[in-house]
Design an enzyme around this catalytic site. Structure first.
Site, PDB file in Angstrom:
ATOM      1  N   GLU A 110       0.845  -1.199   0.000  1.00 47.48           N
ATOM      2  CA  GLU A 110       0.000   0.000   0.000  1.00 47.48           C
ATOM      3  C   GLU A 110       0.878   1.247   0.000  1.00 47.48           C
ATOM      4  OE1 GLU A 110      -3.686   0.569   2.476  1.00 47.48           O
ATOM      5  OE2 GLU A 110      -2.416   2.087   3.445  1.00 47.48           O
TER       6      GLU A 110
ATOM      7  N   TRP B  19      -6.693   7.202  -0.324  1.00 48.18           N
ATOM      8  CA  TRP B  19      -7.457   8.400  -0.676  1.00 48.18           C
ATOM      9  C   TRP B  19      -7.544   9.236   0.583  1.00 48.18           C
ATOM     10  CZ3 TRP B  19      -9.965   9.206  -5.492  1.00 48.18           C
ATOM     11  CH2 TRP B  19     -10.817  10.302  -5.551  1.00 48.18           C
TER      12      TRP B  19
ATOM     13  N   PRO C 203       1.706  11.466  -2.261  1.00 52.53           N
ATOM     14  CA  PRO C 203       2.400  12.597  -1.637  1.00 52.53           C
ATOM     15  C   PRO C 203       1.702  13.907  -1.992  1.00 52.53           C
ATOM     16  CG  PRO C 203       3.610  11.858  -3.551  1.00 52.53           C
ATOM     17  CD  PRO C 203       2.458  10.898  -3.385  1.00 52.53           C
TER      18      PRO C 203
END
Length: 604
Positions: A21, A53, A25
């Site tokens: 995962e 998200w 940035p």
């Protein structure tokens, strides 16, 4: 491919798998750095990656860009997080539409956290709970997407009634259409195993994927577990806390502790064969953990084809590419983006579609001016140019204008020969050694499904002066197994090939499949590549001032040299392709002892 299908396939094959995962940035530069890292970590063999998200969709555009790049360029199946936080239906529709456009078929549906400093509340026209998002996706997209939901093993430590209620809510999300469950990170194995068994007893039958957080530093570990409200077993704290001021020691100990946790999960009788690593966008911790677990990446996961497959909807069936763009994948994808079909099948070629113009990425060097000058310096002679190419072949230089990446591992097999060719004046920009039936699992040459064999013809592509070329061609034409194409920057083509069809230079034989021929050489593609190859030389020259020696030298080489590709069609003779070059190079050196003076005289 849907993640549930990947899990099912792994279970049938009784093998362990893993996934990573990442989070988007906040800056464009950070995004590029992360993409480079994901590209490197692709070699660790994850079955898929998933992209978070952020609360309120602050980085939603970067999430979409990450998903697009992972699917299109990196060629790895991706799961996109989607939250209810500050997301009206219109934004959800856009996110799902873009995911579909990029070929992403996996979504993790979450309620999501509140933005920092605020209480969580549903947005007008949005969703209140994760289950609402699951139902909405199922209603409007049927079974196109695999939908994951989050599971929280920590809830197993709640009072019995509350734990039962949490499990019932999870069951309702699964019943609403969820295909599998990602768990929150945990460090208590007994608690996790107990929770999984309770989920199965509650009628939850979909795959459960345990979330594993590598321990990188003491402060990072403390912060992550506190934010997630995770209970940490005392023995683990007792091991780590005495070394809390020594990051290296904490990482080493943490790696062994988390590896032991993973072994216990995989050994427990709960049917789990996969591990999902929360990387925190860091590479070393995951690498150390996989090494500690002796989890070796499978070739058919890392390299299903010799080139990186694009997983966008219109390219998933692409099985053949010209070899010329082997080191410039982005450019090839850009120039063929609007094709209505792709070279495919045993003898398919690219004559039907038209290559796009060289624009956008196609004429750009990957490196900034400062980085490029740091790499290549300011060559003022042909000898210095040759030295740069030789250094690249020997792995002492990480890039050339014609290569976005460092030399491949198989270049090491012929690195000495390539370096010698460059010293003679054949400036190589692409190559592959002959391979006669290497196992598909071979660490250097292997690709494709397990238990297969791969083959390839020796191939060379290079720039060369007309004078040296004139000495080479007679030697080449004495070997009936060699075919070649020569082209200059004006587009004048010369060849000894009498067929208009493509020449397959890479192929694989696998159980239960037809022969796969993923890499070809053919005239139409070579002529399209020619424009780009010469333009890259011009772009290199433009890094220098107009009156500089380097600018004049590189421009002269670009204007006068020819681009050549050579295939030796007898793959059982690995060194035969080099013999004409060594003979021509020796003759040239004998005729012109002061090679550099000759070369400069013809390039000024």
């Amino acid at each position: 491919m849907k993640i549930s299908q990947k899990i099912e396939k792994a279970n049938k094959e009784d093998r362990i798998w893993w996934s990573f995962e990442y989070f988007p940035p906040r800056t464009a530069q950070g995004l590029q750095n992360l993409l480079d890292r994901i590209e490197r970590m692709r070699a660790m063999g994850p079955e898929f990656v998933d992209i978070t998200w952020n609360a309120g969709g602050r980085t939603s555009e970067l999430t979409s860009e990450l998903v697009k790049t992972c699917q299109k360029l990196i060629g790895i199946e991706t799961c996109m997080h989607l939250t209810c936080t500050a997301m009206p239906k219109e934004k959800v529709d856009i996110a799902l539409r873009e995911a579909k456009l990029h070929g992403c078929r996996n979504v993790l549906a979450l309620r999501g956290d509140a933005p920092v400093g605020k209480e969580w509340e549903p947005v007008e026209g949005g969703f209140a709970y994760g289950i609402d998002l699951v139902r909405y996706i199922r209603k409007h997209h049927d079974d196109y997407f695999d939908i994951a939901v989050a599971g929280y093993p920590q809830t197993h430590q709640l009072p019995p009634e509350e734990a039962a209620q949490e499990m019932q809510w999870l069951k309702e999300k699964v019943d609403a259409g969820a295909n599998f469950i990602f768990t929150q990170m945990f460090y208590d194995v007994d608690m996790f195993v107990s929770w999984v068994r309770a989920a199965r007893a509650a009628g939850i039958t979909v795959p459960i994927v345990p979330g594993i957080m590598p321990i990188q530093t003491w402060n990072g570990f403390q912060k992550a577990t506190a934010m997630a409200n995770i209970t940490v077993p005392q023995f683990l704290l007792d091991e780590l806390e005495p070394h809390k001021n020594n990051d290296e020691k904490v990482r080493d100990l943490g790696t062994k502790l988390v590896a032991d946790l993973c072994r216990q999960i995989l050994a427990a009788d709960i049917g789990i064969k996969g591990l999902h690593f929360y990387t925190m966008n860091l590479e070393k911790g995951c690498r150390m953990l996989l090494e500690e677990l002796n989890l070796v990446p499978r070739i058919d996961v890392v390299k299903p084809l010799p080139w990186r497959q694009s997983l966008t909807p219109n390219r998933r069936t692409e099985t053949t590419r010209p070899i010329f763009w082997a080191n410039r994948t982005r450019s090839y994808l850009s120039r063929t983006e609007n094709w209505d079909e792709y070279p495919n099948g045993r003898f398919g070629d690219s004559r039907s579609p038209a290559y796009g113009e060289i624009d956008g990425y196609g004429i750009m060097l990957k490196h900034s001016k400062d980085d490029a000058l740091s790499l290549w310096g300011s060559p003022a002679s042909v000898e210095e140019i040759r030295a740069l190419f030789s250094q690249f072949c020997m792995g002492k230089l990480k890039a050339l204008p014609w290569s976005d990446v460092a030399p491949s591992s198989e270049t090491t097999v012929i690195a000495t020969q390539l370096a010698r060719l460059n010293e003679f004046g054949f400036l190589t920009i692409n190559s592959q050694p002959a391979v006669d039936g290497a196992k598909s699992s071979d660490k250097i040459h292997g690709w494709g499904p397990a238990n297969g064999y791969v083959y390839q013809k020796a191939y060379l592509e290079f720039f060369v002066s007309p004078e040296l070329l004139d000495m080479l061609i007679p030697h080449i034409e004495r070997d009936i197994n060699i075919t070649y194409y020569v082209i200059n920057n004006r587009g004048d083509l010369r060849t000894n090939t009498h067929s208009d069809g493509p020449n397959a230079v890479t192929w694989g034989v696998f159980p239960g499949k037809e022969i796969v021929q993923p890499t070809i050489v053919e005239a139409i593609s070579f002529m399209a590549w020619k424009d780009e190859a010469f333009e890259l030389g011009r772009q290199w020259a433009k890094l220098y001032e107009p009156d500089s020696s380097s600018r004049k030298l590189i421009d002269a080489i670009t204007d006068t040299y020819c681009l050549v590709n050579v295939v030796h069609n007898d793959y059982k003779k690995p060194d035969a392709i080099f013999e004409p070059f060594f003979k021509a190079g020796a003759e040239f050196s004998a005729k012109y002892p002061s090679t550099n003076d000759f070369a400069n005289g013809h390039t000024n």
